[in-house]
Design an enzyme around this catalytic site. Structure first.
Site, PDB file in Angstrom:
ATOM      1  N   THR A 215       0.853  -1.185   0.000  1.00  0.00           N
ATOM      2  CA  THR A 215       0.000   0.000   0.000  1.00  0.00           C
ATOM      3  C   THR A 215       0.889   1.235   0.000  1.00  0.00           C
ATOM      4  OG1 THR A 215      -0.144   0.148   2.409  1.00  0.00           O
ATOM      5  CG2 THR A 215      -1.804  -1.178   1.306  1.00  0.00           C
ATOM      6  N   CYS A 216       0.493   2.221  -0.761  1.00  0.00           N
ATOM      7  CA  CYS A 216       1.247   3.465  -0.818  1.00  0.00           C
ATOM      8  C   CYS A 216       1.253   4.102   0.577  1.00  0.00           C
ATOM      9  CB  CYS A 216       0.623   4.418  -1.838  1.00  0.00           C
ATOM     10  SG  CYS A 216       1.421   6.036  -1.865  1.00  0.00           S
TER      11      CYS A 216
END
Length: 131
Positions: free
Chosen positions: A80-81
């Site tokens: 996930t960013c």
């Protein structure tokens, strides 16, 4: 048929739209066809797929658990960013301590990553598909 390597980019939230579920179904289909899914990168609203605090109704599909099972079974990285996650309240243990928060909610099997990880996937995978 030649086997290809894939990375998926998921921009859609875990619930409230179809893109995350479509990405999951696509992931299953490409694995079934003999391709290799290397990673799934969750970006923008897609970071909500990594929250361990989602509780779907008994008759709803549990997409977070499905991503976790896919990762475990097929050795797929779930990234996930980190910036998008922090803005949306999806926080890992390290970030919680760093920002002096009272807890963390990053689901098991997911990891926070920078956009450099996505850029590397774009350079090294045969295909990158965005949902």
């Amino acid at each position: 048929m030649t086997s290809l390597t894939y990375t998926l980019v998921v921009n859609g939230s875990v619930y409230g739209g179809q893109s995350a579920r479509s990405a999951y179904l696509f992931a299953l289909a490409l694995i079934e066809k003999g391709h290799r899914l290397t990673s799934v990168f969750f970006y923008q609203e897609g970071v909500h797929n990594a929250s361990r605090l989602t509780v779907p109704a008994n008759d709803e599909f549990d997409l977070v658990s499905a991503w976790q099972a896919l990762s475990k079974t097929h050795h797929v990285r779930l990234e996930t960013c980190v910036a998008a996650s922090l803005r949306r309240g999806v926080v890992g243990e390290q970030e919680s301590a760093q920002h002096q928060l009272n807890g963390e909610n990053l689901a098991d099997g997911f990891e926070l990553a920078g956009l450099g990880s996505l850029a590397e996937a774009m350079l090294t995978q045969d295909r990158v598909v965005q949902f």
